[in-house]
Write an enzyme that holds these catalytic residues in place. Structure first.
Site, short mmCIF file in Angstrom:
data_model
loop_
_atom_site.label_atom_id
_atom_site.label_comp_id
_atom_site.label_asym_id
_atom_site.label_seq_id
_atom_site.Cartn_x
_atom_site.Cartn_y
_atom_site.Cartn_z
N ASP A 42 35.64 29.78 39.39
CA ASP A 42 36.05 30.30 37.97
C ASP A 42 36.36 28.77 37.19
O ASP A 42 36.83 27.63 37.84
CB ASP A 42 37.60 30.74 38.02
CG ASP A 42 38.10 31.15 36.84
OD1 ASP A 42 37.42 30.92 35.87
OD2 ASP A 42 39.13 31.90 37.06
N GLY A 96 43.67 33.21 35.42
CA GLY A 96 45.17 33.78 34.93
C GLY A 96 45.68 34.67 35.95
O GLY A 96 46.79 34.60 36.21
N SER A 97 45.01 35.33 36.63
CA SER A 97 45.45 36.20 37.61
C SER A 97 45.98 35.67 38.81
O SER A 97 46.93 35.86 39.27
CB SER A 97 44.49 37.39 38.08
OG SER A 97 43.16 36.69 38.37
N CYS A 110 41.96 40.39 34.94
CA CYS A 110 41.53 38.84 34.69
C CYS A 110 42.16 38.33 33.65
O CYS A 110 42.30 38.89 32.47
CB CYS A 110 39.93 39.15 34.24
SG CYS A 110 39.30 37.57 33.87
N GLY A 111 42.86 37.28 33.85
CA GLY A 111 43.84 36.67 32.98
C GLY A 111 42.78 35.90 31.85
O GLY A 111 43.15 35.99 30.43
N HIS A 112 41.82 34.95 32.12
CA HIS A 112 40.96 34.52 31.35
C HIS A 112 40.53 35.33 30.33
O HIS A 112 40.38 35.24 28.94
CB HIS A 112 39.96 33.45 31.82
CG HIS A 112 38.72 34.05 32.14
ND1 HIS A 112 38.18 34.93 33.02
CD2 HIS A 112 37.49 34.14 31.10
CE1 HIS A 112 37.03 35.31 33.13
NE2 HIS A 112 36.62 34.96 31.77
O1 LIG Z 1 41.59 34.40 34.97
C1 LIG Z 1 41.41 35.14 35.79
O2 LIG Z 1 42.31 35.98 36.16
C2 LIG Z 1 39.92 35.27 36.08
N1 LIG Z 1 38.70 34.32 35.92
C3 LIG Z 1 37.77 34.72 36.71
C4 LIG Z 1 38.35 35.30 38.15
C5 LIG Z 1 39.58 35.95 37.55
O3 LIG Z 1 39.44 37.32 37.27
#
Ligand SMILES: O=C(O)[C@H]1NCC[C@@H]1O
Length: 363
Positions: free
Chosen positions: A273, A278-279, A102-104
């Protein structure tokens, strides 16, 4: 009958720090989560699923959470913290279960882990290195080690993810008649790429979506899952636990400015999201490199917007392809996270909704 004060004084209070990254929440569990048995992080992830899933439900679902909630459970000891390759571990969770990247949440965690001085929560905090005002840390996530850079006095965090790769370009998906209520095409071209988790990437133009984009994304998820199983598309080089389609990202290059694009990510069975994912950025940068319009190691940044960030300048993520490795492309992602609060969660044994609920309507 419990009184609120006696509930708060019990051992099973779960404390969290609350943050958001471009509007997407991260509920970071800082105490009260029981020890996870297992030697490796993936074993601990399985243990959390099998033995403590009620805690995830309690923290993610209503009435304590909501349909868009996201969580991070800190894991102090993993095989990579013991070998000195990582400073701390993390498990990510959401309404439906446990993700692999998870990027965020990484952006939020980066800030929080550098800010904290609590050595019980982060035993290796004092070993982090700060050079020219930027602190570096290595977070062990289920997909591998994420290298995070956190500048002093800033809410902008940068990370280098585990290598990303494209699993399948131009997958042709036939749209059956019964799905044509939401998708107007007979056939749709989808790309499948990995950025710590597998995503189906499809442009809104390609999708020919009629009016309900969530319904169209859910149809694509079902159809890609079917094809991916037949054609063995969702394959991770080493870990079976990572082999699942995490989400569908509907992209739109006509929005997001001259060097950017919009993406709407539906993941974990319908969660949306709020951030540019991020991913997903990691997966999309790998695809951009393979399509030949983004170079590796050229310091070219591409902007990734979400429906929330599009409305507020400066909230989007940026992605850049840094390095080509045997396992894939190392992608750098940049974004901003802010604190929103802290919580102490209790539950009463008599409460029939103590482990959370998902709102659904009788047929
Ligand atoms: O930023 C992300 O990678 C994610 N945000 C919610 C779903 C992903 O894991």
């Amino acid at each position: 009958m419990d009184t609120f004060n006696s509930l708060l004084s019990r051992q099973n209070v779960i404390m969290t720090v609350e943050m958001h990254t471009s509007g997407e929440p991260t509920r970071i569990v800082i105490s009260g989560y029981p020890p996870l048995l297992g030697t490796t992080l993936l074993e601990k992830r399985r243990y959390a699923k099998e033995h403590h899933d009620n805690i995830r439900r309690r923290l993610m679902l209503e009435p304590r959470g909501h349909a868009g909630m996201y969580g991070a459970i800190l894991v102090q000891e993993t095989e990579l913290t013991r070998s000195g390759e990582a400073d701390i571990g993390v498990l990510f969770c959401h309404n439906e279960g446990y993700s692999t990247m998870c990027g965020h949440a990484t952006i939020a965690l980066g800030r929080f882990l550098v800010d904290t001085r609590d050595l019980e929560m982060f035993p290796r905090r004092d070993t982090l290195r700060t050079v020219n005002g930027t602190t570096e840390l290595r977070i062990h996530a289920p997909c591998g080690v994420i290298r995070v850079s956190v500048p002093f006095n800033s809410n902008e965090v940068t990370f280098l993810g585990a290598p990303s790769f494209v699993s399948k370009r131009g997958l042709l998906v036939d749209i059956p008649l019964n799905e044509r209520g939401c998708i107007s095409r007979e056939q749709v071209t989808v790309d499948v790429a990995y950025g710590g988790a597998f995503y189906a990437l499809v442009s809104v133009q390609q999708l020919g979506v009629k009016d309900n984009i969530a319904e169209a994304a859910a149809a694509i998820e079902r159809l890609v899952n079917l094809k991916a199983t037949q054609e063995e598309i969702i394959k991770h080089p080493t870990e079976r636990d990572l082999e699942f389609l995490y989400g569908v990202i509907v992209t739109d290059k006509t929005q997001g400015g001259p060097r950017g694009e919009l993406g709407l990510c539906f993941f974990a069975g319908g969660q949306v999201d709020r951030s540019p994912t991020g991913s997903g950025v990691m997966a999309r940068v790998a695809l951009a490199v393979e399509e030949g319009w983004l170079g590796i190691g050229t310091d070219e940044w591409w902007r990734y917007e979400s429906v929330v960030s599009l409305q507020k300048d400066t909230l989007g993520f940026q992605g850049s392809a840094m390095e080509l490795r045997e396992e894939g492309i190392v992608v750098k992602v940049k974004g901003k996270a802010n604190y929103t609060g802290a919580s102490a969660f209790v539950c009463e044994e008599q409460d029939p909704l103590k482990d959370g609920f998902v709102l659904s309507f009788p047929e």
